[in-house]
Design a protein around this motif. Structure first.
Motif, mmCIF file in Angstrom:
data_model
loop_
_atom_site.group_PDB
_atom_site.id
_atom_site.type_symbol
_atom_site.label_atom_id
_atom_site.label_comp_id
_atom_site.label_asym_id
_atom_site.label_seq_id
_atom_site.Cartn_x
_atom_site.Cartn_y
_atom_site.Cartn_z
ATOM 1 N N VAL A 1 48.683 -2.105 30.472
ATOM 2 C CA VAL A 1 47.585 -2.130 31.434
ATOM 3 C C VAL A 1 46.562 -3.165 30.969
ATOM 4 C CG1 VAL A 1 45.771 -0.795 32.555
ATOM 5 C CG2 VAL A 1 47.951 0.294 32.007
ATOM 6 N N LEU A 2 46.255 -4.134 31.837
ATOM 7 C CA LEU A 2 45.325 -5.200 31.497
ATOM 8 C C LEU A 2 43.945 -4.980 32.110
ATOM 9 C CD1 LEU A 2 47.785 -8.184 32.052
ATOM 10 C CD2 LEU A 2 47.241 -7.007 29.898
ATOM 11 N N GLU A 3 43.915 -4.458 33.342
ATOM 12 C CA GLU A 3 42.656 -4.152 34.017
ATOM 13 C C GLU A 3 42.799 -2.845 34.768
ATOM 14 O OE1 GLU A 3 40.935 -8.601 35.058
ATOM 15 O OE2 GLU A 3 41.485 -7.267 36.698
ATOM 16 N N ARG A 4 41.648 -2.170 34.905
ATOM 17 C CA ARG A 4 41.609 -0.891 35.615
ATOM 18 C C ARG A 4 40.311 -0.854 36.416
ATOM 19 N NH1 ARG A 4 40.619 4.781 34.118
ATOM 20 N NH2 ARG A 4 42.409 6.003 34.783
ATOM 21 N N TRP A 5 40.420 -1.025 37.730
ATOM 22 C CA TRP A 5 39.265 -1.010 38.619
ATOM 23 C C TRP A 5 39.097 0.414 39.128
ATOM 24 C CZ3 TRP A 5 36.423 -5.439 40.318
ATOM 25 C CH2 TRP A 5 36.851 -6.636 39.723
ATOM 26 N N ASN A 6 37.987 1.053 38.754
ATOM 27 C CA ASN A 6 37.746 2.459 39.093
ATOM 28 C C ASN A 6 36.719 2.558 40.214
ATOM 29 O OD1 ASN A 6 39.171 3.643 36.640
ATOM 30 N ND2 ASN A 6 37.684 2.282 35.696
ATOM 31 N N PHE A 7 37.087 3.234 41.274
ATOM 32 C CA PHE A 7 36.186 3.463 42.396
ATOM 33 C C PHE A 7 35.969 4.971 42.525
ATOM 34 C CE2 PHE A 7 38.590 -0.388 43.136
ATOM 35 C CZ PHE A 7 37.592 -1.304 43.442
ATOM 36 N N ARG A 8 34.745 5.419 42.231
ATOM 37 C CA ARG A 8 34.405 6.841 42.375
ATOM 38 C C ARG A 8 33.749 7.012 43.733
ATOM 39 N NH1 ARG A 8 29.765 10.186 40.496
ATOM 40 N NH2 ARG A 8 28.878 8.170 40.011
ATOM 41 N N ILE A 9 34.307 7.905 44.522
ATOM 42 C CA ILE A 9 33.837 8.087 45.890
ATOM 43 C C ILE A 9 33.280 9.495 46.044
ATOM 44 C CG2 ILE A 9 34.507 8.045 48.328
ATOM 45 C CD1 ILE A 9 36.928 6.281 47.327
ATOM 46 N N GLU A 10 31.967 9.571 46.279
ATOM 47 C CA GLU A 10 31.322 10.859 46.527
ATOM 48 C C GLU A 10 31.098 10.997 48.026
ATOM 49 O OE1 GLU A 10 27.738 11.646 44.308
ATOM 50 O OE2 GLU A 10 28.509 10.467 42.627
ATOM 51 N N THR A 11 31.527 12.117 48.568
ATOM 52 C CA THR A 11 31.327 12.388 49.987
ATOM 53 C C THR A 11 30.152 13.333 50.136
ATOM 54 O OG1 THR A 11 33.689 12.145 50.376
ATOM 55 C CG2 THR A 11 32.434 13.281 52.073
ATOM 56 N N ASP A 12 29.248 13.002 51.025
ATOM 57 C CA ASP A 12 28.091 13.856 51.292
ATOM 58 C C ASP A 12 28.570 15.052 52.112
ATOM 59 O OD1 ASP A 12 25.769 15.087 52.342
ATOM 60 O OD2 ASP A 12 24.664 13.204 52.211
ATOM 61 N N SER A 13 28.667 16.213 51.480
ATOM 62 C CA SER A 13 29.217 17.394 52.148
ATOM 63 C C SER A 13 28.344 17.847 53.318
ATOM 64 C CB SER A 13 29.411 18.535 51.156
ATOM 65 O OG SER A 13 28.188 18.867 50.537
ATOM 66 N N GLU A 14 27.047 17.620 53.232
ATOM 67 C CA GLU A 14 26.162 18.005 54.337
ATOM 68 C C GLU A 14 26.489 17.202 55.592
ATOM 69 O OE1 GLU A 14 21.433 18.493 55.432
ATOM 70 O OE2 GLU A 14 22.006 17.723 53.468
ATOM 71 N N VAL A 15 26.776 15.926 55.400
ATOM 72 C CA VAL A 15 27.146 15.084 56.534
ATOM 73 C C VAL A 15 28.444 15.591 57.153
ATOM 74 C CG1 VAL A 15 27.872 12.762 57.225
ATOM 75 C CG2 VAL A 15 25.958 13.046 55.648
ATOM 76 N N VAL A 16 29.397 15.944 56.297
ATOM 77 C CA VAL A 16 30.696 16.402 56.779
ATOM 78 C C VAL A 16 30.580 17.765 57.458
ATOM 79 C CG1 VAL A 16 33.025 17.063 56.080
ATOM 80 C CG2 VAL A 16 31.924 15.091 55.020
ATOM 81 N N GLU A 17 29.905 18.702 56.793
ATOM 82 C CA GLU A 17 29.830 20.073 57.310
ATOM 83 C C GLU A 17 28.946 20.205 58.534
ATOM 84 O OE1 GLU A 17 28.573 22.326 53.912
ATOM 85 O OE2 GLU A 17 30.396 21.843 52.799
ATOM 86 N N LYS A 18 27.807 19.542 58.539
ATOM 87 C CA LYS A 18 26.846 19.708 59.632
ATOM 88 C C LYS A 18 26.898 18.589 60.666
ATOM 89 C CE LYS A 18 23.671 22.282 56.717
ATOM 90 N NZ LYS A 18 22.357 22.300 56.087
ATOM 91 N N GLY A 19 27.623 17.534 60.341
ATOM 92 C CA GLY A 19 27.733 16.426 61.283
ATOM 93 C C GLY A 19 26.467 15.594 61.414
ATOM 94 N N VAL A 20 25.541 15.778 60.479
ATOM 95 C CA VAL A 20 24.321 14.974 60.521
ATOM 96 C C VAL A 20 24.547 13.707 59.725
ATOM 97 C CG1 VAL A 20 22.734 16.906 60.836
ATOM 98 C CG2 VAL A 20 23.337 16.194 58.533
ATOM 99 N N SER A 21 23.953 12.640 60.184
ATOM 100 C CA SER A 21 24.144 11.355 59.545
ATOM 101 C C SER A 21 22.935 11.016 58.679
ATOM 102 C CB SER A 21 24.326 10.290 60.622
ATOM 103 O OG SER A 21 24.500 9.035 60.037
ATOM 104 N N ARG A 22 23.189 10.348 57.562
ATOM 105 C CA ARG A 22 22.086 9.849 56.739
ATOM 106 C C ARG A 22 21.346 8.777 57.524
ATOM 107 N NH1 ARG A 22 25.140 8.302 51.231
ATOM 108 N NH2 ARG A 22 26.100 10.292 50.853
#
Length: 140
Positions: free
Chosen positions: A30-51
């Motif tokens: 392994v020469l390179e490792r590009w890490n993408f951490r993705i956090e989902t806003d649960s309030e947006v998902v559960e309540k359908g409200v947008s930031r």
């Protein structure tokens, strides 16, 4: 095909991590490792409200990240050998993934150098990026 599967699963918020791995074709190291951490806003998902965030502001943050990725050539080592790429998609444990996907080891780099890139937020996700690369002896 992989990107199509990832895109559809991202739309239903199932990836906390995606990693792009660059391996030496000849040795498998392994020469390179590009890490993408993705956090989902649960309030947006559960309540359908947008930031409250404009599309223009989101685009500015993504462009800053893309500029930093493009300029990474100045501080990442030159990969002067044939390479292969792999995508590791970390899912929640209860997610049904496509049958063509297989489990993999984490493809870690021993004693890596790490570079943190800009993060960006959309109306639903926050994405943090970290690049790890092999610590070349000549850099020391």
């Amino acid at each position: 095909m992989i990107l199509k599967n990832i895109t559809s699963l991202l739309q239903i918020f199932l990836f906390p991590f995606i990693k792009l791995i660059t391996d030496s074709k000849s040795t498998g190291e392994v020469l390179e490792r590009w890490n993408f951490r993705i956090e989902t806003d649960s309030e947006v998902v559960e309540k359908g409200v947008s930031r409250e965030k404009s599309d223009k502001e989101i685009m500015r943050e993504i462009q800053a990240t893309m500029r930093q990725v493009a300029s990474s050539i100045t501080y990442l080592p030159c990969l002067d050998e044939p390479c292969v790429f792999d995508v590791l998609a970390y899912t929640d444990t209860d997610v049904a993934v496509p049958f063509t996907w297989v489990e993999s080891d984490p493809k870690l780099i021993a004693n890596p150098q790490m570079v943190k890139l800009h993060a960006f937020d959309t109306k639903i996700h926050k994405v943090d990026t970290l690049v790890s690369h092999k610590n070349d002896e000549w850099d020391e």
